[in-house]
Design a protein around this motif. Sequence first.
Motif, mmCIF file in Angstrom:
data_model
loop_
_atom_site.group_PDB
_atom_site.id
_atom_site.type_symbol
_atom_site.label_atom_id
_atom_site.label_comp_id
_atom_site.label_asym_id
_atom_site.label_seq_id
_atom_site.Cartn_x
_atom_site.Cartn_y
_atom_site.Cartn_z
ATOM 1 N N LEU A 312 -3.699 4.198 27.337
ATOM 2 C CA LEU A 312 -4.330 4.982 26.263
ATOM 3 C C LEU A 312 -3.601 6.308 26.057
ATOM 4 O O LEU A 312 -3.392 6.738 24.922
ATOM 5 N N ASN A 313 -3.202 6.941 27.154
ATOM 6 C CA ASN A 313 -2.534 8.234 27.010
ATOM 7 C C ASN A 313 -1.139 8.105 26.414
ATOM 8 O O ASN A 313 -0.561 9.093 25.959
ATOM 9 N N ILE A 318 -4.072 9.550 20.518
ATOM 10 C CA ILE A 318 -5.183 9.327 21.461
ATOM 11 C C ILE A 318 -4.902 10.113 22.741
ATOM 12 O O ILE A 318 -3.752 10.159 23.201
ATOM 13 N N SER A 319 -5.942 10.713 23.329
ATOM 14 C CA SER A 319 -5.773 11.301 24.666
ATOM 15 C C SER A 319 -7.056 11.068 25.443
ATOM 16 O O SER A 319 -8.133 10.934 24.844
ATOM 17 N N THR A 320 -6.933 10.997 26.745
ATOM 18 C CA THR A 320 -8.167 10.725 27.498
ATOM 19 C C THR A 320 -8.165 11.354 28.884
ATOM 20 O O THR A 320 -7.113 11.496 29.514
ATOM 21 N N PRO A 331 -11.964 8.051 25.408
ATOM 22 C CA PRO A 331 -10.835 8.773 24.808
ATOM 23 C C PRO A 331 -11.213 9.562 23.555
ATOM 24 O O PRO A 331 -12.187 9.242 22.861
ATOM 25 N N ARG A 332 -10.379 10.553 23.312
ATOM 26 C CA ARG A 332 -10.545 11.415 22.133
ATOM 27 C C ARG A 332 -9.582 10.954 21.044
ATOM 28 O O ARG A 332 -8.422 10.624 21.336
ATOM 29 N N ILE A 333 -10.087 10.914 19.817
ATOM 30 C CA ILE A 333 -9.239 10.580 18.676
ATOM 31 C C ILE A 333 -8.650 11.900 18.191
ATOM 32 O O ILE A 333 -9.344 12.720 17.578
ATOM 33 N N GLU A 334 -7.384 12.140 18.527
ATOM 34 C CA GLU A 334 -6.762 13.429 18.192
ATOM 35 C C GLU A 334 -6.385 13.475 16.715
ATOM 36 O O GLU A 334 -6.521 14.497 16.040
ATOM 37 N N ASP A 342 -15.683 8.723 13.419
ATOM 38 C CA ASP A 342 -15.318 7.890 14.575
ATOM 39 C C ASP A 342 -15.816 6.456 14.400
ATOM 40 O O ASP A 342 -15.187 5.507 14.868
ATOM 41 N N HIS A 370 -14.654 10.470 19.383
ATOM 42 C CA HIS A 370 -14.236 9.782 20.606
ATOM 43 C C HIS A 370 -14.629 8.316 20.436
ATOM 44 O O HIS A 370 -15.297 7.952 19.467
ATOM 45 N N MET A 393 -2.511 1.714 15.925
ATOM 46 C CA MET A 393 -2.392 3.165 15.812
ATOM 47 C C MET A 393 -1.026 3.555 15.238
ATOM 48 O O MET A 393 -0.928 4.428 14.372
#
Length: 399
Positions: A312-313, A318-320, A331-334, A342, A370, A393
């Motif tokens: 995911l990272n 995306i970051s988590t 995870p966060r939708i950057e 979302d 997220h 993505m």
Amino acid sequence: MIRASERAMGIEYAIRDVVLPARELEKKGIKVIRLNIGDPGKFDFQPPEHMRDAYCKAIQDGHNYYGPSEGIPELREAIVERERKKNGVDIAPDDVRVTAAVTEALQFIFGALLNPGDNILVPSPSYPPYVGLVRFYGGIANEYLTVEENGWQPDIDDMRKKINDRTKAIAVINPNNPTGALYEKKTIKEMLDLAGEYDLPVISDEIYDLMTYDGKHVSPGSLTKDVPVIVMNGMSKVYFATGWRLGYFYYVDPENRLAEVKEAIDKMARIRLCPNTPAQFAAVAGLTGPMDYLDEYMAKLRERRDYIYKRLNEIPGISTTKPQGAFYIFPRIEERSKWKSDKDFVLDALHEAHVLFVHGSGFGYAGEWHFRAVFLPPVEILEEAMNNFEAFMRKRLSG
Ligand code: PLP
């Protein structure tokens, strides 16, 4: 038209709501990888053999009758022993109530505490029934922040700001669903101090207590001096028996400040007769039997967590954070410019990548932008899901 109650019509459950569009795709013959529901039994996890045997034996031995409303004595004894070992709590069988899983414990506790307009402090983001059931019982789910930058630990200052004269309790979910956070001892202590200051009981959901990766779970029940704590736990996660619907809660209440609430809960327990009798015998086997299966299962979960966290990272946009407990990642939708919300994002990922997540806003306001994924499936399935999701993505972000 015969109208339904507003109370029931107001219920939302994001985790199952997203299944409807997934089913539509499946009807068309499209394979969807479902990472939405936290049910280990749908993957390569089963309750240990000694529990399954005990369940069958209880049925064969004729334990198919109504039991006591508070649970069978053998199980309440086993719970006391388990919780004494795990949390060092000094409780007696009379402090324990057996329920149709933690979900029924929540119904009893909220039902017994809330008058219309009262509120309960619940974490944001949080497991959706906390909000849904508090509302069902006429209350207000008063969400306190947990902070992503701080590993999703509760913000004690925000908790303090949210307390008002209609607040009836502080609820804590640790390890947390949906964030996978494991709370620090210091945070639990601060929360207990706050509860003591405002004369509030703490409701502690410990359903994932032994499912931790890098640290150990600390229960407010083990640290309290005079603040009443109601600890909830059950067979669904650590014992992998989600479908058995069996759980329990107990009071750590040295000054018996919850006397009236306990009476109200017992009234509620009596009108629903009793929890499942044969499953209680299986639970005794689970609580008193060997736990080596858990090491094996946790090793699998660790591998899956590490895999999904890394993948995911690496995905653009995306970051988590890294989950420290349970089997969820949040995870966060950057990169947000391509979607309205979302939920829009989750539906787009479902239709394009054929992977089903749950939108973060379904877990409360702090969950916005997220999504939640479960990492219960084997790495091969997670790999396919992540490949599809990554391609989706990359396509969206380049378009
Ligand atoms: N509490 C939390 C935090 C959960 O995540 C879940 C299920 O996912 C439950 C309670 C439900 O537990 P039970 O199966 O014991 O009703």
